[in-house]
Design an enzyme around this catalytic site. Structure first.
Site, mmCIF file in Angstrom:
data_model
loop_
_atom_site.group_PDB
_atom_site.id
_atom_site.type_symbol
_atom_site.label_atom_id
_atom_site.label_comp_id
_atom_site.label_asym_id
_atom_site.label_seq_id
_atom_site.Cartn_x
_atom_site.Cartn_y
_atom_site.Cartn_z
ATOM 1 C CB CYS A 135 -0.932 -0.005 1.217
ATOM 2 S SG CYS A 135 -1.948 1.470 1.329
ATOM 3 C CB CYS A 138 -0.643 2.547 4.056
ATOM 4 S SG CYS A 138 -2.083 1.871 3.240
ATOM 5 C CG ASP A 139 3.137 1.156 4.470
ATOM 6 O OD1 ASP A 139 2.661 1.668 5.500
ATOM 7 O OD2 ASP A 139 2.937 -0.021 4.142
#
Ligand code: FAD
Ligand code: NAP
Length: 312
Positions: A135, A138-139
């Site tokens: 992701c 997200c990261d």
């Protein structure tokens, strides 16, 4: 005996498909419950900018999710946390198990989407969350000025690879063929981006690390067989999707790979059980197609529930 509440319809999953189905059924005055194991939005929450949803030239995934949720809830649908593990049949009533709770409905719409396929190479599991991610939204920010690798050649790999250039020093896309599968507009953007380079005809042999975090990727050239190790600080894997249909496998409504088979009315082979969005066997998994499926299913659920009630 305790009186049981029977919903007209329970919708499992609140991504674009489920939320659209809920909008249609609640607006048609059906008693509607959405069950969701996470938070509303589904894959939209893991998507940066959406550029191919009509009405919004560009909108962030989370903002679109929020709008869809508000729209879906405005006609009285109920929403509850619940991870559905099975559906059983009791005459015309579907019995839905979510954790320790049981729900009853005349119709069910399965809108559980898909999840990211794993590469299944050494180091992937060991370094998941320690440099290996699925992701970018997200990261990605963890890899500021770092060397990033992206595995895959589809829309996700190419679009998310481009997104990651705002953080990384460089982004290397590793693809097993010499041509991308991604939409042309995404390819053109990636080819024009100076931070992106490609390792063509290459597969990942292993993710290597120092025990606490990833440090490199071992890549094999499929034509020559040569294996090389490349320094890497972060790796994002986008090698396709698998259906979230395990809870429904006893219903025999899936194909060999687990995708749920429906007709164009979103009906499965079981009367009153519908499926929409990415979990369905289909050719194009997008927000627009999930939304279209949701509207169609909402309409068919209305007809189905009316028929059941007329019989009673
Ligand atoms: P999902 O959005 O996956 O939602 C499924 C929901 O079901 C989730 O909220 C999940 O928590 C819930 N759920 C699952 N199992 C259970 C259970 N047992 N019980 C209860 N709830 C459950 N499409 C575009 O059109 N434009 C884009 O720009 C775009 N970008 C993308 C970027 C990435 C990285 C990815 C992976 C996909 C992208 N897509 C894009 C595709 C798009 O996101 C999907 O096609 C769409 O979200 C599918 O909607 P859905 O409702 O079927 O499933
Ligand atoms: P995908 O289209 O299935 O592409 C998967 C990619 O991974 C392919 O390039 C495939 O290679 C490669 N691959 C598969 N297995 C592999 C393996 N074991 N080793 C190495 N490479 C492997 O998946 P996706 O890109 O995640 O897209 C999924 C769906 O979401 C699609 O419907 C897509 O359109 C949609 N989506 C849309 C957008 C958008 O509209 N902006 C953005 C993201 C996703 P081959 O090409 O050789 O098969």
């Amino acid at each position: 005996m305790e009186e049981r509440t029977i919903y007209d319809v329970v919708i499992i999953g609140s991504g674009p498909g489920g939320m659209t189905a809920a909008l249609y059924t609640s607006r048609a005055n059906l008693k509607t419950l959405i069950l969701e194991k996470g938070v509303p939005g589904g894959e939209l929450l893991n998507t940066s900018d959406v550029e191919n949803y009509p009405g919004f030239p560009t909108i962030s995934g989370p903002e679109l999710a929020d709008n869809m949720y508000k729209g879906a809830m405005q006609f009285g649908a109920e929403y509850a946390y619940g991870q559905v593990s099975k559906i059983e049949l009791d005459g015309d009533v579907k019995v839905i198990t979510a954790g320790k709770k049981t729900y009853y409905a005349y119709a069910v719409v399965i809108a559980t989407g898909s999840y990211h396929r794993k590469l299944e190479v050494p180091g992937e599991e060991e370094y998941a969350g320690r440099g290996v991610s699925y992701c970018a939204v997200c990261d990605g920010a963890f890899f500021k000025d770092k060397k990033i690798f992206v595995i895959g050649g589809g829309d996700s790999a190419v679009e998310e690879g481009t997104y990651l250039t705002q953080f990384g020093k460089s982004v290397t896309i590793v693809h097993r063929r010499d041509q991308l599968r991604a939409q042309k507009v995404l390819q053109d953007r990636a080819f024009a981006n100076e931070k992106i380079d490609f390792l063509w005809n290459s597969t990942v042999e292993e993710f290597v690390g120092d025990g606490s975090k990833i440090t490199g990727v071992r890549v094999k050239d499929v034509n020559t067989g040569e294996v090389t190790t490349h320094d890497a600080d972060g790796v994002f894997i986008y090698v396709g999707l698998l259906p979230v249909s395990d809870p429904f496998k006893d219903l025999n409504i899936t194909d060999a790979e687990g995708w749920i088979v429906t007709n164009e009315k979103m009906e499965t082979s079981i009367p009153g059980i519908f499926a929409v969005g990415d979990v369905r066997q289909k050719t194009l998994r997008q927000i627009t197609t999930a939304v279209g499926d949701g509207g169609q299913a909402g309409h068919m659920v209305y007809n189905y529930v009316e028929e059941i009630k007329e019989k009673q």
